[in-house]
Design a protein around this motif. Structure first.
Motif, PDB file in Angstrom:
ATOM      1  N   SER A  96     -29.107  23.500  -0.652  1.00  0.00           N
ATOM      2  CA  SER A  96     -28.463  22.569  -1.578  1.00  0.00           C
ATOM      3  C   SER A  96     -27.062  22.237  -1.083  1.00  0.00           C
ATOM      4  O   SER A  96     -26.553  21.145  -1.331  1.00  0.00           O
ATOM      5  CB  SER A  96     -28.348  23.173  -2.981  1.00  0.00           C
ATOM      6  OG  SER A  96     -29.603  23.404  -3.556  1.00  0.00           O
ATOM      7  N   LEU A  97     -26.436  23.183  -0.380  1.00  0.00           N
ATOM      8  CA  LEU A  97     -25.069  23.004   0.106  1.00  0.00           C
ATOM      9  C   LEU A  97     -24.954  23.015   1.618  1.00  0.00           C
ATOM     10  O   LEU A  97     -23.967  22.529   2.161  1.00  0.00           O
ATOM     11  CB  LEU A  97     -24.164  24.105  -0.462  1.00  0.00           C
ATOM     12  CG  LEU A  97     -24.053  24.179  -1.973  1.00  0.00           C
ATOM     13  CD1 LEU A  97     -23.167  25.356  -2.383  1.00  0.00           C
ATOM     14  CD2 LEU A  97     -23.524  22.877  -2.553  1.00  0.00           C
ATOM     15  N   VAL A  98     -25.932  23.593   2.303  1.00  0.00           N
ATOM     16  CA  VAL A  98     -25.899  23.687   3.765  1.00  0.00           C
ATOM     17  C   VAL A  98     -26.813  22.597   4.322  1.00  0.00           C
ATOM     18  O   VAL A  98     -28.030  22.710   4.243  1.00  0.00           O
ATOM     19  CB  VAL A  98     -26.366  25.080   4.254  1.00  0.00           C
ATOM     20  CG1 VAL A  98     -26.354  25.143   5.779  1.00  0.00           C
ATOM     21  CG2 VAL A  98     -25.504  26.180   3.657  1.00  0.00           C
ATOM     22  N   ASN A 115     -29.111  25.921  -5.424  1.00  0.00           N
ATOM     23  CA  ASN A 115     -28.363  25.268  -6.494  1.00  0.00           C
ATOM     24  C   ASN A 115     -29.255  24.330  -7.296  1.00  0.00           C
ATOM     25  O   ASN A 115     -29.182  24.309  -8.528  1.00  0.00           O
ATOM     26  CB  ASN A 115     -27.159  24.508  -5.929  1.00  0.00           C
ATOM     27  CG  ASN A 115     -26.043  25.433  -5.516  1.00  0.00           C
ATOM     28  OD1 ASN A 115     -26.261  26.353  -4.732  1.00  0.00           O
ATOM     29  ND2 ASN A 115     -24.851  25.197  -6.018  1.00  0.00           N
ATOM     30  N   ASP A 116     -30.086  23.564  -6.616  1.00  0.00           N
ATOM     31  CA  ASP A 116     -30.989  22.649  -7.314  1.00  0.00           C
ATOM     32  C   ASP A 116     -31.972  23.417  -8.187  1.00  0.00           C
ATOM     33  O   ASP A 116     -32.254  23.024  -9.325  1.00  0.00           O
ATOM     34  CB  ASP A 116     -31.763  21.793  -6.302  1.00  0.00           C
ATOM     35  CG  ASP A 116     -30.853  20.910  -5.470  1.00  0.00           C
ATOM     36  OD1 ASP A 116     -29.704  20.650  -5.892  1.00  0.00           O
ATOM     37  OD2 ASP A 116     -31.275  20.494  -4.375  1.00  0.00           O
ATOM     38  N   LEU A 121     -33.547  25.600 -13.700  1.00  0.00           N
ATOM     39  CA  LEU A 121     -33.738  26.706 -14.646  1.00  0.00           C
ATOM     40  C   LEU A 121     -32.758  26.642 -15.812  1.00  0.00           C
ATOM     41  O   LEU A 121     -32.874  27.420 -16.760  1.00  0.00           O
ATOM     42  CB  LEU A 121     -33.584  28.053 -13.936  1.00  0.00           C
ATOM     43  CG  LEU A 121     -34.702  28.453 -12.970  1.00  0.00           C
ATOM     44  CD1 LEU A 121     -34.352  29.761 -12.271  1.00  0.00           C
ATOM     45  CD2 LEU A 121     -36.026  28.577 -13.695  1.00  0.00           C
ATOM     46  N   GLY A 122     -31.789  25.733 -15.723  1.00  0.00           N
ATOM     47  CA  GLY A 122     -30.835  25.556 -16.813  1.00  0.00           C
ATOM     48  C   GLY A 122     -29.541  26.336 -16.683  1.00  0.00           C
ATOM     49  O   GLY A 122     -28.726  26.342 -17.595  1.00  0.00           O
ATOM     50  N   ASP A 123     -29.319  27.005 -15.547  1.00  0.00           N
ATOM     51  CA  ASP A 123     -28.088  27.765 -15.361  1.00  0.00           C
ATOM     52  C   ASP A 123     -27.668  27.731 -13.895  1.00  0.00           C
ATOM     53  O   ASP A 123     -28.223  28.456 -13.075  1.00  0.00           O
ATOM     54  CB  ASP A 123     -28.267  29.216 -15.816  1.00  0.00           C
ATOM     55  CG  ASP A 123     -26.954  29.989 -15.848  1.00  0.00           C
ATOM     56  OD1 ASP A 123     -25.969  29.574 -15.203  1.00  0.00           O
ATOM     57  OD2 ASP A 123     -26.925  31.030 -16.524  1.00  0.00           O
ATOM     58  N   PRO A 124     -26.664  26.925 -13.564  1.00  0.00           N
ATOM     59  CA  PRO A 124     -26.257  26.814 -12.158  1.00  0.00           C
ATOM     60  C   PRO A 124     -25.705  28.104 -11.574  1.00  0.00           C
ATOM     61  O   PRO A 124     -25.596  28.240 -10.361  1.00  0.00           O
ATOM     62  CB  PRO A 124     -25.182  25.723 -12.179  1.00  0.00           C
ATOM     63  CG  PRO A 124     -24.728  25.630 -13.591  1.00  0.00           C
ATOM     64  CD  PRO A 124     -25.865  26.074 -14.446  1.00  0.00           C
ATOM     65  N   LEU A 125     -25.397  29.083 -12.409  1.00  0.00           N
ATOM     66  CA  LEU A 125     -24.816  30.332 -11.918  1.00  0.00           C
ATOM     67  C   LEU A 125     -25.849  31.325 -11.406  1.00  0.00           C
ATOM     68  O   LEU A 125     -25.482  32.408 -10.956  1.00  0.00           O
ATOM     69  CB  LEU A 125     -23.974  30.985 -13.023  1.00  0.00           C
ATOM     70  CG  LEU A 125     -22.780  30.166 -13.502  1.00  0.00           C
ATOM     71  CD1 LEU A 125     -22.043  30.902 -14.610  1.00  0.00           C
ATOM     72  CD2 LEU A 125     -21.840  29.826 -12.355  1.00  0.00           C
ATOM     73  N   VAL A 126     -27.131  30.979 -11.444  1.00  0.00           N
ATOM     74  CA  VAL A 126     -28.151  31.922 -10.958  1.00  0.00           C
ATOM     75  C   VAL A 126     -28.660  31.569  -9.562  1.00  0.00           C
ATOM     76  O   VAL A 126     -29.635  32.155  -9.094  1.00  0.00           O
ATOM     77  CB  VAL A 126     -29.326  32.071 -11.961  1.00  0.00           C
ATOM     78  CG1 VAL A 126     -28.829  32.628 -13.277  1.00  0.00           C
ATOM     79  CG2 VAL A 126     -30.088  30.773 -12.137  1.00  0.00           C
ATOM     80  N   ILE A 130     -31.670  33.365  -7.048  1.00  0.00           N
ATOM     81  CA  ILE A 130     -32.793  32.662  -6.417  1.00  0.00           C
ATOM     82  C   ILE A 130     -32.848  33.067  -4.945  1.00  0.00           C
ATOM     83  O   ILE A 130     -33.911  33.418  -4.426  1.00  0.00           O
ATOM     84  CB  ILE A 130     -32.663  31.137  -6.602  1.00  0.00           C
ATOM     85  CG1 ILE A 130     -32.939  30.802  -8.074  1.00  0.00           C
ATOM     86  CG2 ILE A 130     -33.599  30.378  -5.664  1.00  0.00           C
ATOM     87  CD1 ILE A 130     -32.674  29.391  -8.479  1.00  0.00           C
ATOM     88  N   ILE A 131     -31.701  33.070  -4.299  1.00  0.00           N
ATOM     89  CA  ILE A 131     -31.638  33.511  -2.898  1.00  0.00           C
ATOM     90  C   ILE A 131     -32.041  34.978  -2.774  1.00  0.00           C
ATOM     91  O   ILE A 131     -32.799  35.355  -1.869  1.00  0.00           O
ATOM     92  CB  ILE A 131     -30.221  33.279  -2.322  1.00  0.00           C
ATOM     93  CG1 ILE A 131     -29.910  31.792  -2.207  1.00  0.00           C
ATOM     94  CG2 ILE A 131     -30.059  33.989  -0.986  1.00  0.00           C
ATOM     95  CD1 ILE A 131     -30.650  31.037  -1.123  1.00  0.00           C
TER      96      ILE A 131
END
Length: 186
Positions: A96-98, A115-116, A121-126, A130-131
């Motif tokens: 998403s960023l690289v 990030n996507d 999932l409704g929470d960008p902080l997770v 995911i990684i």
């Protein structure tokens, strides 16, 4: 068994808490562990990296200088640490960023749109979990169940209401890794 995992990103991406979570889960499984955080002086957005070594034998050095696994949460991290990974190692990028592709052909490269997926999932902080789910699926370094059990100890009590979405993130990351390695599902 020896996995030398280097998680690299910038402050706020959860690299240090991911390393803590992985290290605690490994300790719970009776493995030998070292966890060494590295971070810049900036309050947000500075360098935030950590090395986690997990082994079935004593760890001779706490520092990860030749990772078997690199997690690159941003472009600078891939650029800076790609060449440090041992031949035959694994590089997981937060694609998403690289935007750049892993240039080496002697490692396994797995892009995960963390990030996507976290947004979905409704929470960008997770995105970090995911990684982590992908790392667990691809390495088997510790079980996802032990990581799930460790969340309550790593997350502060004020964030325990976010445990369900973190569990979904771990499972989604593992699923994405399986799909990437075996896209036909056979």
């Amino acid at each position: 068994m020896l996995e030398a995992i280097y998680l690299a990103g910038h402050g706020g991406q959860g690299t240090l808490s991911t390393g803590q979570l992985l290290a605690l889960a490994a300790v719970k499984e009776g493995k030998c562990v070292s966890y060494v955080p590295h971070y810049g002086v900036e309050k947000r957005g500075g360098v935030s990296n950590c090395g986690v070594t997990v082994s079935d034998r004593q760890v001779s050095s706490p520092f990860v200088t030749e990772p078997t696994v690199l997690v690159a949460m941003n472009s600078l991290s891939l650029e800076r640490y790609e060449n440090a990974v041992v031949p035959g190692g694994l590089i997981i990028t937060n694609s998403s960023l690289v935007e750049a592709k892993v240039s080496r052909t002697d490692v396994k490269a797995v892009p995960i749109r963390a990030n996507d997926e976290a947004e979905a999932l409704g929470d960008p902080l997770v995105a970090n979990n995911i990684i982590l789910g992908a790392v667990l699926e691809l390495t088997g370094v510790v079980s996802i169940k032990t990581v799930e059990e460790s969340l309550k100890e790593v997350l502060p009590p004020r964030h325990h209401h976010k445990i369900p979405v973190n569990l979904k993130a771990l499972e989604r990351g593992a699923q994405l890794a399986r799909e990437y390695i075996n896209p036909t599902g056979e």
